[in-house]
Design a protein around this motif. Structure first.
Motif, PDB file in Angstrom:
ATOM      1  N   SER A 155      13.567   9.617  -6.037  1.00 44.50           N
ATOM      2  CA  SER A 155      12.752   9.213  -7.201  1.00 44.50           C
ATOM      3  C   SER A 155      12.994   7.760  -7.554  1.00 44.50           C
ATOM      4  N   ARG A 156      14.249   7.344  -7.482  1.00 43.51           N
ATOM      5  CA  ARG A 156      14.558   5.941  -7.809  1.00 43.51           C
ATOM      6  C   ARG A 156      13.924   4.997  -6.796  1.00 43.51           C
ATOM      7  N   TYR A 157      14.035   5.317  -5.501  1.00 43.96           N
ATOM      8  CA  TYR A 157      13.429   4.453  -4.486  1.00 43.96           C
ATOM      9  C   TYR A 157      11.929   4.327  -4.704  1.00 43.96           C
ATOM     10  N   ILE A 158      11.278   5.446  -4.911  1.00 45.38           N
ATOM     11  CA  ILE A 158       9.823   5.441  -5.059  1.00 45.38           C
ATOM     12  C   ILE A 158       9.420   4.670  -6.313  1.00 45.38           C
ATOM     13  N   ASP A 159      10.139   4.878  -7.412  1.00 44.24           N
ATOM     14  CA  ASP A 159       9.846   4.131  -8.645  1.00 44.24           C
ATOM     15  C   ASP A 159      10.030   2.633  -8.445  1.00 44.24           C
ATOM     16  N   GLU A 160      11.065   2.247  -7.714  1.00 39.76           N
ATOM     17  CA  GLU A 160      11.325   0.821  -7.500  1.00 39.76           C
ATOM     18  C   GLU A 160      10.263   0.186  -6.613  1.00 39.76           C
ATOM     19  N   VAL A 161       9.806   0.902  -5.594  1.00 36.49           N
ATOM     20  CA  VAL A 161       8.738   0.368  -4.742  1.00 36.49           C
ATOM     21  C   VAL A 161       7.458   0.204  -5.559  1.00 36.49           C
ATOM     22  N   VAL A 162       7.124   1.210  -6.355  1.00 32.62           N
ATOM     23  CA  VAL A 162       5.930   1.127  -7.204  1.00 32.62           C
ATOM     24  C   VAL A 162       6.062  -0.030  -8.194  1.00 32.62           C
ATOM     25  N   GLU A 163       7.251  -0.203  -8.753  1.00 31.37           N
ATOM     26  CA  GLU A 163       7.472  -1.305  -9.693  1.00 31.37           C
ATOM     27  C   GLU A 163       7.282  -2.649  -9.003  1.00 31.37           C
ATOM     28  N   LYS A 164       7.744  -2.772  -7.761  1.00 29.86           N
ATOM     29  CA  LYS A 164       7.553  -4.017  -7.013  1.00 29.86           C
ATOM     30  C   LYS A 164       6.068  -4.317  -6.865  1.00 29.86           C
ATOM     31  N   VAL A 165       5.276  -3.295  -6.559  1.00 25.07           N
ATOM     32  CA  VAL A 165       3.831  -3.495  -6.415  1.00 25.07           C
ATOM     33  C   VAL A 165       3.232  -3.979  -7.730  1.00 25.07           C
ATOM     34  N   GLU A 166       3.606  -3.346  -8.828  1.00 27.33           N
ATOM     35  CA  GLU A 166       3.068  -3.753 -10.132  1.00 27.33           C
ATOM     36  C   GLU A 166       3.444  -5.196 -10.457  1.00 27.33           C
ATOM     37  N   ILE A 167       4.660  -5.560 -10.149  1.00 27.27           N
ATOM     38  CA  ILE A 167       5.105  -6.931 -10.427  1.00 27.27           C
ATOM     39  C   ILE A 167       4.328  -7.933  -9.587  1.00 27.27           C
ATOM     40  N   LEU A 168       4.083  -7.605  -8.323  1.00 25.79           N
ATOM     41  CA  LEU A 168       3.341  -8.521  -7.451  1.00 25.79           C
ATOM     42  C   LEU A 168       1.929  -8.743  -7.979  1.00 25.79           C
ATOM     43  N   PHE A 169       1.267  -7.670  -8.394  1.00 30.17           N
ATOM     44  CA  PHE A 169      -0.070  -7.849  -8.965  1.00 30.17           C
ATOM     45  C   PHE A 169       0.002  -8.661 -10.260  1.00 30.17           C
ATOM     46  N   ALA A 170       1.033  -8.415 -11.044  1.00 29.03           N
ATOM     47  CA  ALA A 170       1.175  -9.152 -12.306  1.00 29.03           C
ATOM     48  C   ALA A 170       1.389 -10.635 -12.072  1.00 29.03           C
ATOM     49  N   ASN A 171       1.865 -10.987 -10.887  1.00 30.38           N
ATOM     50  CA  ASN A 171       2.133 -12.393 -10.584  1.00 30.38           C
ATOM     51  C   ASN A 171       1.033 -13.044  -9.756  1.00 30.38           C
ATOM     52  N   GLY A 172      -0.138 -12.383  -9.666  1.00 31.23           N
ATOM     53  CA  GLY A 172      -1.294 -13.066  -9.109  1.00 31.23           C
ATOM     54  C   GLY A 172      -1.728 -12.658  -7.724  1.00 31.23           C
ATOM     55  N   TRP A 173      -0.999 -11.768  -7.059  1.00 29.30           N
ATOM     56  CA  TRP A 173      -1.393 -11.380  -5.707  1.00 29.30           C
ATOM     57  C   TRP A 173      -2.601 -10.459  -5.768  1.00 29.30           C
ATOM     58  N   SER A 174      -3.553 -10.689  -4.863  1.00 28.48           N
ATOM     59  CA  SER A 174      -4.794  -9.919  -4.901  1.00 28.48           C
ATOM     60  C   SER A 174      -4.704  -8.614  -4.125  1.00 28.48           C
ATOM     61  N   ARG A 175      -3.825  -8.576  -3.114  1.00 19.39           N
ATOM     62  CA  ARG A 175      -3.619  -7.344  -2.345  1.00 19.39           C
ATOM     63  C   ARG A 175      -2.144  -7.241  -1.982  1.00 19.39           C
ATOM     64  N   VAL A 176      -1.673  -6.007  -1.900  1.00 20.40           N
ATOM     65  CA  VAL A 176      -0.298  -5.749  -1.467  1.00 20.40           C
ATOM     66  C   VAL A 176      -0.353  -4.746  -0.328  1.00 20.40           C
ATOM     67  N   LYS A 177       0.334  -5.072   0.745  1.00 22.48           N
ATOM     68  CA  LYS A 177       0.388  -4.173   1.899  1.00 22.48           C
ATOM     69  C   LYS A 177       1.832  -3.707   2.073  1.00 22.48           C
ATOM     70  N   ILE A 178       2.027  -2.395   2.081  1.00 21.42           N
ATOM     71  CA  ILE A 178       3.366  -1.840   2.281  1.00 21.42           C
ATOM     72  C   ILE A 178       3.510  -1.425   3.738  1.00 21.42           C
ATOM     73  N   LEU A 179       4.494  -2.001   4.401  1.00 26.65           N
ATOM     74  CA  LEU A 179       4.778  -1.688   5.794  1.00 26.65           C
ATOM     75  C   LEU A 179       6.228  -1.246   5.923  1.00 26.65           C
ATOM     76  N   SER A 180       6.497  -0.418   6.915  1.00 28.16           N
ATOM     77  CA  SER A 180       7.874  -0.025   7.205  1.00 28.16           C
ATOM     78  C   SER A 180       8.117  -0.115   8.697  1.00 28.16           C
TER      79      SER A 180
END
Length: 768
Positions: free
Chosen positions: A560-585
Motif C-alpha cells: 500500500s505504501r509503495y502504490i501510494d508513493e508512486v501515485v503521489e509522484k504522478v500527482e506531483i509531476l502533473f502539479a509541476n507542469g508535465w503534460s504526460r507521465v509514463k510509468i515504466l519498470s
C-alpha cells in the motif's frame, strides 16, 4: 439565537426606562442567592464588558467587594471604565433581593450596594423573585417558556450543564423535552453511545478525561438509559448486557460494529466474560476464536496433499468460514484467516488452469486473469501478522501456488526459446516525464492504474516482456532514451551490464545520467520536479526492488505504501507542469514464502551466479536452456528452469524467465482536467527565521501558498495559515513550530479546489 445572547439581551433590557417619567438607571443588580448562575457568569464576562462581580478584590477580572463596585461604576477607577452606551451590571452571588431591600438590616459588607436599588434596577422575574436558570427556561413571561421537567435530578443536571447550554440554539431547545437525560447528554458531548463504548474500551482513561461534572452526568445517563452504574459496575457488566442482548444495549453493539477499530480493547473485554448458552456467533469472540483455531489446523493439514485435493479442500474451507467475514470480528482484526480464505479460494480456482501457448497467447492469458493469482497471494499474506497464522497461510499457498508458477514459467521459457524477445523501443513525446519504478510487478501496476483512474486521470497501458536476463543492470538501460549509445561486450559481462560505446565504460548510474543530459533529458532529483524548458525528464523510484531483496516475502506488507508513493509522484509531476507521465519498470519478481525450489549448479562452471541467472564460463556445459543476452546475442547465459532458484531459502528474486518476472505493464497517464501550473513560476524564496516569503510570476490569481511535509497530504501542513497570493504575487507563511527548523519540506501552491498545482522542495528556516 443562542441562549447566551438571549440572557444578555434580557439582562440589558432591565435597564429600559421611560425618559418622560423616569431617570436612567445607574446600574443593573443581578442577585443570585443560591449562586446558580456563578459558572455561567465566567462565560458571560467575555460577552458583557459592563459586567462586574461581587467577591474578592481582583480588579484585573472586574471583581471586588461592595465598596469597590460602588466606586467602579462611578468611573473613578483606572482598571475599569464603564463601556460607552452600557449600563453597569453587578452580579451578586450569595445575595438575594431581600438582602439589599431591608436597608436597616443589611450586612455591613453589602451596605454600599443597598442605596443602588433606588438608583438602579434589579434583573428579576415579574413576581420580583430572583431569576434562577430553571425559572428562566420554564417561565413564559420574561423567560423562554420551554418544556422542562422540574424534578430534583433534572435541576441538578441543569446546573451541571449550564455552561454548555448557553451555546445551544433557542429554536432547537423549543423542540426538545428538557429532562435530566437531555442535560447530561449535553454535558457529555451529546453522543452517549460513543461515551459508553469509550468507557468500556478504557475506563480509567475515559474517567480521567472528564471533569467531575461531566463524569457525574455520564453516570446519571448510564443509570437512566442503560441500567448500569459506572461507579458500582464494571466494564464486564456492560459486556454481559451486550452478550445477553438487553434491548437498551443494542444501539451500543450496533455502533461498535460500525467502527470496531476505534474500540480495540472491547473484543478482549468480551472474551473475559462467560458467554450465555445459545448466544448468536456474531456476539461471541470466543466462538470466532474457536473457528480461527480450527481453520488454522485445517490449513496446516494441506501439507503433503495432492495439489487438486488441496485446492478442493481450500474451496470447501472458504464455504465454511467465508461467512465470518460478515461478522464484526473480521472488521476488528480478529479473523485474519477467515479474511485470507477469500484470496486463497481465488488462488485455488485460478490455478486449476495452467497458462500455456505461444508468447502472445501467454501474455494475453496473464493480462486477463493470471495476474490475479499473484495479487491474491500478496493479499492473503498481507492479512496475517502472528507467526502461527503466517505459517498456516504459507502452507496453503505453497500447496497450490508453487507448482502453478513453476509450470507456467516452463511454458514461457519454451515459448521464448523458440521465439526470442524483440523489444520495441518506446516513443517519447515532448512534455513527457518517465517515472521509472524498479520492480513494479504486473499486479502492482494494475493497482497503481486503478488508483490513478479513481483520481480522475486517463490511463492507457500496454503489456510487454522484459529484456533478458530480467535484471536491473540489463533492463533499465534498455528503457532509457540513450539505449542506442550502449552495447554489450563479449567479455567481462558477468554482471550483465552494458557499456557506453564511445568509452567502453560500464553503464553505471552517473554515466547514464550524463548521457541523458547530453540528449536533452533532465534527470529529476528528490524535491525538484519542475518542468522548465526541458522537453522530457526521467525520475527514479527504487524502493520496491531494494526492499524485496532485504525483506523477502514480507515486502507485501508494504504494498500500500509503495502504490501510494508512486501515485503521489504522478500527482506531483502533473502539479509541476508535465503534460504526460509514463510509468515504466525493468522487471518483476518471483516471491514464495518459505523459499523457492533450490536448483543446484556447479560454482566452478560459472563466472557469476544470481538467484535465477548464471553466466557460464567459456566452454562450460551447464544443465538447462541457454538464452541470448539482450545487449549482445553472441553472449549466452543459463537460467534456472521453472521457478527454481540457484540459492537456497530465497523468497524474493528475479533474473529468470517467468510470468511474474517478465510480463510488465507500462502506464501512460494524462490529466484530462489539466492544470495551470505551467502558467505559474516561483521566482524567489526567502526565509527569515520561520517565515517564508515567496514571489510568483504568471497566473497566480486565486492560488494559495502552503508548506507541507508530504506535498499531496493536506493534514501534513505545518504553517499557521495558508495564504493567498495578492495582486503583486508576493506572499508569506509562517511555520508554527521551530522543531521543523532545518528539516526538508515542500512549498505547495493550491488552486481554488485545494489541488496542488505547483510544488518545490525547501529547507525550513533557509537552505543549509
Amino acid at each position: 439565537m443562542k441562549l447566551i445572547n438571549n440572557i444578555i439581551n434580557s439582562i440589558r433590557a432591565a435597564a429600559n426606562y421611560n425618559p418622560e417619567a423616569e431617570s436612567p438607571p445607574q446600574c443593573i443588580l443581578w442577585t443570585d442567592k443560591e449562586k446558580l448562575w456563578e459558572k455561567a457568569v465566567e462565560v458571560l464576562k467575555g460577552e458583557m464588558p459592563e459586567l462586574l462581580v461581587l467577591g474578592e478584590y481582583k480588579p484585573e477580572v472586574h471583581m471586588g467587594p461592595a465598596i469597590w463596585l460602588r466606586v467602579a461604576i462611578s468611573g473613578l477607577i483606572d482598571s475599569y471604565k464603564v463601556p460607552i452606551g452600557k449600563v453597569p451590571v453587578l452580579y451578586l452571588p450569595g445575595v438575594s433581593r431581600q438582602d439589599i431591600r431591608a436597608v436597616e438590616s443589611c450586612s455591613e459588607e453589602l451596605m454600599p450596594l443597598a442605596e443602588l436599588q433606588y438608583r438602579g434596577v434589579i434583573w428579576s422575574q415579574i413576581n420580583s423573585r430572583d431569576w434562577t436558570p430553571l425559572a428562566y427556561l420554564k417561565t413564559k413571561k420574561g423567560g423562554l417558556g420551554l418544556n422542562i421537567q422540574q424534578d430534583t435530578q433534572t435541576i441538578e443536571a441543569l446546573e451541571r450543564a449550564l455552561v454548555k447550554l448557553l451555546f445551544e440554539e433557542i429554536d432547537s431547545l423549543k423542540n426538545e423535552y428538557l429532562d435530566k437525560d437531555y442535560f447530561n447528554a449535553l454535558l457529555t458531548g451529546g453522543d452517549t453511545i460513543r461515551d459508553v463504548l469509550n468507557w468500556i474500551n478504557d475506563p480509567d482513561s475515559f474517567k480521567k478525561s472528564k471533569s467531575d461534572e461531566e463524569w457525574e452526568a455520564f453516570v446519571e445517563i448510564c443509570i437512566s438509559k442503560f441500567r448500569l452504574n459506572p461507579e458500582q459496575d464494571t466494564i464486564y457488566t456492560a459486556a454481559e448486557k451486550i452478550a445477553w442482548k438487553e434491548p437498551q444495549w443494542d444501539s451500543v453493539w450496533d455502533r461498535f460494529c460500525e467502527a470496531p477499530a476505534k474500540y480495540n480493547a472491547i473484543p478482549q473485554v468480551m472474551r473475559n466474560i462467560i458467554m450465555p448458552l445459545g448466544i448468536e456467533p456474531d456476539r461471541s469472540p470466543q466462538w470466532n476464536d474457536q473457528q480461527e483455531n480450527a481453520l488454522r489446523k485445517e490449513l496446516k493439514l494441506l501439507v503433503g496433499l495432492a495439489e487438486h485435493n488441496a485446492r478442493d479442500r481450500i474451496i470447501e474451507l472458504e464455504k465454511t468460514h467465508g461467512e465470518r467475514r460478515n461478522f464484526v470480528w473480521a472488521a476488528s482484526g480478529d479473523a485474519p484467516l477467515a479474511e485470507a480464505m477469500y484470496w486463497l479460494s481465488i488462488i485455488a480456482e485460478h490455478t486449476q488452469k495452467i497458462i500455456t501457448g505461444n508468447i502472445t497467447e501467454i501474455i494475453k492469458a496473464y493480462e486477463d486473469w493470471g495476474w490475479k493469482v499473484d495479487n491474491a497471494v500478496s493479499r492473503a499474506l498481507q492479512l496475517v501478522k502472528k507467526q502461527e497464522d503466517i505459517d498456516a497461510i504459507t502452507n496453503a499457498i505453497r500447496s497450490i501456488y508453487i507448482s502453478w508458477i513453476d509450470e507456467c514459467a516452463r511454458n514461457l521459457q519454451k515459448a521464448i526459446a523458440t521465439n526470442p524477445i524483440k523489444s520495441v523501443p518506446s516513443e517519447h513525446k515532448p512534455g513527457e516525464c518517465i517515472l521509472f519504478v524498479d520492480g513494479l510487478r504486473f499486479d502492482m501496476a494494475k493497482q497503481v492504474s486503478e488508483n490513478l483512474t479513481a483520481l480522475g486521470y486517463d490511463v492507457m497501458y500496454r503489456s510487454r516482456l522484459s529484456e533478458l536476463p530480467s535484471l536491473t543492470a540489463t533492463c533499465k538501460p534498455a528503457l532509457m532514451p540513450i539505449a542506442d549509445e550502449l552495447i554489450g561486450l563479449e567479455v567481462d559481462n558477468e554482471d550483465f551490464c552494458p557499456v557506453i560505446k564511445e568509452s567502453n565504460q560500464k553503464a553505471l548510474s552517473q554515466r547514464l545520467e550524463s548521457l541523458m543530459n547530453i540528449k536533452g533529458w533532465k534527470v529529476l532529483k528528490h524535491g525538484d520536479y519542475r518542468k522548465e524548458i526541458e522537453n522530457n525528464a526521467w525520475l527514479d523510484y527504487s524502493h520496491i526492488d531494494e526492499d524485496g531483496h532485504s525483506l523477502g516475502w514480507r515486502i507485501v506488507q508494504n504494498f500500500s505504501r509503495y502504490i501510494d508513493e508512486v501515485v503521489e509522484k504522478v500527482e506531483i509531476l502533473f502539479a509541476n507542469g508535465w503534460s504526460r507521465v509514463k510509468i515504466l519498470s525493468d522487471h518483476g519478481w518471483l516471491m514464495m514464502p518459505g523459499g523457492l525450489p533450490k536448483v543446484n549448479i556447479a560454482a566452478s562452471l560459472v563466472d557469476s551466479k544470481w538467484g535465477r541467472t548464471a553466466a557460464a564460463k567459456p566452454g562450460a556445459l551447464l544443465d538447462g536452456n541457454y538464452y541470448q543476452w539482450y545487449w549482445n546475442p553472441n553472449v549466452h547465459f543459463v537460467l534456472a528452469e521453472g521457478a527454481g532458484c540457484y540459492r537456497a531459502n530465497t523468497e524474493y528474486t528475479h533474473g529468470g524467465i517467468s510470468l511474474q518476472e517478465n510480463i510488465l505493464l507500462d502506464l501512460l497517464i494524462s490529466d484530462p482536467k489539466g492544470n495551470n501550473s505551467a502558467l505559474l513560476t516561483i521566482t524567489d524564496i526567502v526565509w527569515k527565521g520561520m517565515r517564508c516569503k515567496v514571489a510568483a510570476e504568471g497566473q497566480f490569481e486565486d492560488l494559495r501558498l502552503d508548506i507541507r511535509t508530504k506535498p499531496a497530504m493536506p493534514e501534513t501542513s505545518i504553517v499557521m495559515g495558508v495564504k493567498e497570493f495578492p495582486s503583486d504575487g508576493i506572499t508569506s507563511v509562517v511555520v508554527d513550530d521551530d522543531i521543523y527548523e532545518g528539516k526538508s519540506a515542500f512549498l505547495v501552491v493550491l488552486d481554488e479546489n485545494d489541488k496542488v498545482v505547483y510544488q518545490i522542495a525547501t529547507i525550513i528556516g533557509g537552505e543549509q
